[in-house]
Design a protein around this motif. Structure first.
Motif, PDB file in Angstrom:
ATOM      1  N   ARG A 122       0.832  -1.203   0.000  1.00  0.00           N
ATOM      2  CA  ARG A 122       0.000   0.000   0.000  1.00  0.00           C
ATOM      3  C   ARG A 122       0.865   1.250   0.000  1.00  0.00           C
ATOM      4  O   ARG A 122       0.602   2.210  -0.733  1.00  0.00           O
ATOM      5  CB  ARG A 122      -0.929  -0.013   1.207  1.00  0.00           C
ATOM      6  N   ARG A 127      -2.666  -1.010  -5.331  1.00  0.00           N
ATOM      7  CA  ARG A 127      -4.027  -1.199  -4.827  1.00  0.00           C
ATOM      8  C   ARG A 127      -4.076  -2.557  -4.128  1.00  0.00           C
ATOM      9  O   ARG A 127      -3.782  -3.587  -4.753  1.00  0.00           O
ATOM     10  CB  ARG A 127      -5.033  -1.177  -5.974  1.00  0.00           C
ATOM     11  N   ASP A 144      -7.368  -1.758   0.559  1.00  0.00           N
ATOM     12  CA  ASP A 144      -8.220  -0.774  -0.103  1.00  0.00           C
ATOM     13  C   ASP A 144      -9.601  -1.368  -0.383  1.00  0.00           C
ATOM     14  O   ASP A 144     -10.606  -0.662  -0.323  1.00  0.00           O
ATOM     15  CB  ASP A 144      -7.580  -0.333  -1.423  1.00  0.00           C
ATOM     16  N   VAL A 145      -9.628  -2.646  -0.713  1.00  0.00           N
ATOM     17  CA  VAL A 145     -10.885  -3.348  -0.995  1.00  0.00           C
ATOM     18  C   VAL A 145     -10.841  -4.699  -0.286  1.00  0.00           C
ATOM     19  O   VAL A 145      -9.857  -5.432  -0.398  1.00  0.00           O
ATOM     20  CB  VAL A 145     -11.088  -3.564  -2.510  1.00  0.00           C
TER      21      VAL A 145
END
Length: 349
Positions: A122, A127, A144-145
């Motif tokens: 990160r 990502r 992030d997800v």
């Protein structure tokens, strides 16, 4: 396809059996729950394509990453590499991951080495996407997800439904990202295909491996990760030394070990690698090896249902195998839920 197999006495009482039997329902619920979030992620990936994909995982999760690599490279043409967790956690070297998609796969989301590498990715500008079964884990907090596996608790040390949930999450991600309708449309048929695979009779392999000491497990392309998973479970639950190889790479040295009576379990894929795998099976039989070939169709040594899509074949292979491995473990005098010297959550540095 053969009728449902007779199980070893007591086999249905193990946590491994009960949890693996839940995989079809887990996958069905997961596909429904993650459809919207993965569509959003896929749209972002199409809008801002990564330069490459890096995966980071250990154990069964790394075998899922092997499947993901084959899937991403063959369907999206995007170079995908496995990042060794030790490079960051032990050697302290920061990888150049700017513009990369970094996929971390974990059941617990707690292993220190995986957390260190996700944080470094990160910071490097990648990502970070976490495929994780514990949605409020430290790994999820770094990502992030977050793509929850929705597998639910697993009590057996041997991961089963969470592994298959990792593969189905990768399938759903790639199908949304690729925006090619054939794979996306076939996903609805995956749970029923897994149910059919669970009822396949692999008794010939169970009986043939009862006294075995070593074997090879061979797969290729998307099936290589499945071969790795089978080999791990043979070691973990059955006390059986098994080594996984690509059906192509096995010719580069390991073939020297294959002679009369040597056990080989082979995974045939319903794609362009299938004919070569079947030809290799014939070659090994001619040497006198004990070969069990998994394939769809009535003439297979270890039958499988026809896959609704070729990319599903590794999931069906693994699901049928889990039932057989559970019974084989008991037949060899082991407890598949409690492998010696192992814990459910492994935290490495």
């Amino acid at each position: 396809m053969s009728a449902a197999p007779a199980t070893h006495p007591g086999a249905e009482a193990t946590w491994m059996f009960r949890e693996a039997a839940q995989a079809a329902d887990v996958v069905g619920a997961q596909l429904a729950a993650n459809r919207g979030p993965l569509a959003t992620l896929a749209a972002d990936l199409r809008r801002r394509p990564p330069a490459f994909v890096a995966t980071c995982a250990r154990g069964s999760s790394d075998h899922a990453a092997t499947f993901g690599k084959a899937l991403i490279e063959t369907r999206l043409g995007l170079v995908t590499a496995s990042v060794s967790p030790s490079v960051g956690s032990v050697y302290g070297v920061r990888q150049q991951l700017g513009d990369a998609l970094f996929i971390a796969i974990s059941q617990s989301g707690r292993s220190p080495d995986l957390l260190l590498n996700a944080e470094a990715a990160r910071e490097a500008g990648a990502r970070v996407v976490a495929l994780v079964n514990v949605a409020d884990s430290p790994l999820a907090a770094l990502a992030d997800v977050v793509v929850p596996l929705h597998a639910g608790p697993e009590r057996s040390v041997a991961a089963t439904k969470s592994y298959l949930a990792s593969l189905s999450a990768l399938l759903q991600l790639v199908s949304a990202w690729d925006a090619e309708p054939a794979l996306a449309d076939a996903l609805d048929a995956l749970p029923d295909a897994l149910r059919a695979a669970w009822n396949c009779d692999w008794a010939p392999a169970r009986e043939g491996l009862r006294q075995a000491r070593n074997l090879f497990v061979l797969g290729r392309g998307p099936g290589l990760g499945a071969a790795q998973e089978l080999a791990l479970k043979f070691k973990e639950t059955c006390g059986l030394h098994a080594e996984a190889y690509s059906a192509a790479e096995v010719r580069h040295g390991p073939m020297a070990l294959v002679g009369a009576g040597f056990p080989v379990l082979m995974l045939a894929q319903p794609d362009d690698t299938g004919p070569g795998t079947r030809a290799l099976a014939d070659e090994l039989r001619a040497r006198g090896a004990s070969v069990w070939l998994t394939d769809a169709g009535g003439d297979a040594d270890l039958p499988l249902p026809a896959a609704p899509h070729p990319a599903f074949a590794p999931l069906l292979q693994v699901q049928a195998f889990y039932r057989m491995a559970n019974a084989l473990s008991l037949a060899r005098g082991f407890d598949p839920d409690m492998p010696p010297h192992l814990n459910k959550v492994t935290e490495t540095i």
